[in-house]
Design a protein around this motif. Structure first.
Motif, PDB file in Angstrom:
ATOM      1  N   CYS A 129     -67.724  50.510 -13.018  1.00 21.48           N
ATOM      2  CA  CYS A 129     -67.060  49.433 -12.274  1.00 21.48           C
ATOM      3  C   CYS A 129     -67.018  48.148 -13.110  1.00 21.48           C
ATOM      4  CB  CYS A 129     -67.822  49.186 -10.972  1.00 21.48           C
ATOM      5  SG  CYS A 129     -67.315  47.702 -10.105  1.00 21.48           S
ATOM      6  N   CYS A 134     -64.662  53.140  -7.721  1.00 22.54           N
ATOM      7  CA  CYS A 134     -64.789  51.845  -7.055  1.00 22.54           C
ATOM      8  C   CYS A 134     -63.461  51.567  -6.354  1.00 22.54           C
ATOM      9  CB  CYS A 134     -65.086  50.753  -8.069  1.00 22.54           C
ATOM     10  SG  CYS A 134     -64.843  49.095  -7.402  1.00 22.54           S
ATOM     11  N   CYS A 187     -65.840  45.233 -11.744  1.00 26.80           N
ATOM     12  CA  CYS A 187     -65.617  44.131 -10.803  1.00 26.80           C
ATOM     13  C   CYS A 187     -66.424  42.870 -11.127  1.00 26.80           C
ATOM     14  CB  CYS A 187     -65.908  44.586  -9.378  1.00 26.80           C
ATOM     15  SG  CYS A 187     -64.654  45.727  -8.760  1.00 26.80           S
ATOM     16  N   CYS A 195     -61.544  48.257  -8.356  1.00 33.66           N
ATOM     17  CA  CYS A 195     -61.044  48.353  -9.727  1.00 33.66           C
ATOM     18  C   CYS A 195     -60.580  49.769 -10.085  1.00 33.66           C
ATOM     19  CB  CYS A 195     -62.079  47.835 -10.727  1.00 33.66           C
ATOM     20  SG  CYS A 195     -63.570  48.843 -10.845  1.00 33.66           S
TER      21      CYS A 195
HETATM   22 ZN   LIG Z   1     -65.071  47.874  -9.301  1.00 34.89          ZN
END
Ligand SMILES: [Zn+2]
Length: 233
Positions: free
Chosen positions: A32, A22, A34, A25
């Motif tokens: 991920c 990602c 996020c 992040c």
């Molecule tokens: Zn992410």
């Protein structure tokens, strides 16, 4: 400024680099984190003075602080040529900067306890690198000589074991920030940062060791609650 908006000079290439990550992040896309990101207006902000070798490592937890605590940012460390913006901000009458470092007898006169000051927001400057790099940064950055030094205190043992050997007993960057927030009485922000770190840590381990994740419902609930209450746009 977001951590990743800095110009990319050298993409991080290391073990696991074939994994699609990602962009934000830096976790493998299937891990991920996020969606768990919450931005807070804390009672302090953080500046990460970052060693150039440290910036693009996915294991660097400093970016979790930048994700979470509003007005936090990085400065690239230089021994002799600090960013002019850093010097300017250090002199700002609205800020109350502290350099975060463990106490030692040879600079005992610089050690302080946190004390709230009317109209001045605390800024914690964290030397973001390996322990060896941080020590070098502390000793050789003349422009930081006038900044009082604060020692992070925590009873927590570090849970961050992505790194090895000599650093094992040191808190990682994100844990240091959570400890400081606790220290100044901003327990809510400390909690949120800690919960985000817990999710990161677990996801990271699960992706590296290909093992199932432990139960993360508690930190995820903390983050969801924080998002509902204190998130800022
Ligand atoms: Zn992410």
């Amino acid at each position: 400024m977001s951590f990743l908006s800095a110009p990319l000079r050298k993409p991080f290439v290391a073990r696991g680099s074939r994994v699609t990550r990602c962009e934000h992040c830096l976790m493998p896309q299937v891990r991920c984190i996020c969606e768990y990101r919450v931005k807070l207006q804390a009672q302090a902000r953080f500046w990460l003075l970052t060693h150039r070798n440290e910036v693009y490592k996915p294991t660097n937890t400093g970016r979790l602080i930048l994700d979470t605590i509003a007005h936090s940012r990085t400065f690239q460390w230089s021994r002799t040529e600090p960013e002019p913006d850093l010097l300017e901000q250090l002199a700002s009458p609205e800020l109350d900067p502290y350099l975060v470092f463990p106490a030692a007898p040879d600079y005992d006169q610089r050690m302080v306890e946190f004390e709230p000051k009317e109209g001045r927001e605390p800024v914690f400057i964290i030397l973001d690198g390996t322990w060896r790099q941080a020590r070098r940064m502390f000793r050789h950055s003349r422009y930081l000589d006038q900044v009082p030094v604060i020692e992070p205190r925590t009873l927590r043992q570090t849970r961050y074991d992505l790194r090895t050997q000599a650093e094992d007993h040191h808190l990682c960057t994100c844990e240091v920030a959570a400890a400081l927030l606790e220290q100044i009485g901003d327990t809510q922000s400390a909690e949120v940062l800690d919960a985000y770190f817990e999710v990161f840590n677990e996801y990271y381990h699960a992706s590296r060791r290909k093992r199932p994740m432990t139960d993360l419902s508690a930190p995820k609930a903390r983050l969801a609650q924080a998002r509902a209450q204190v998130s800022i746009p």
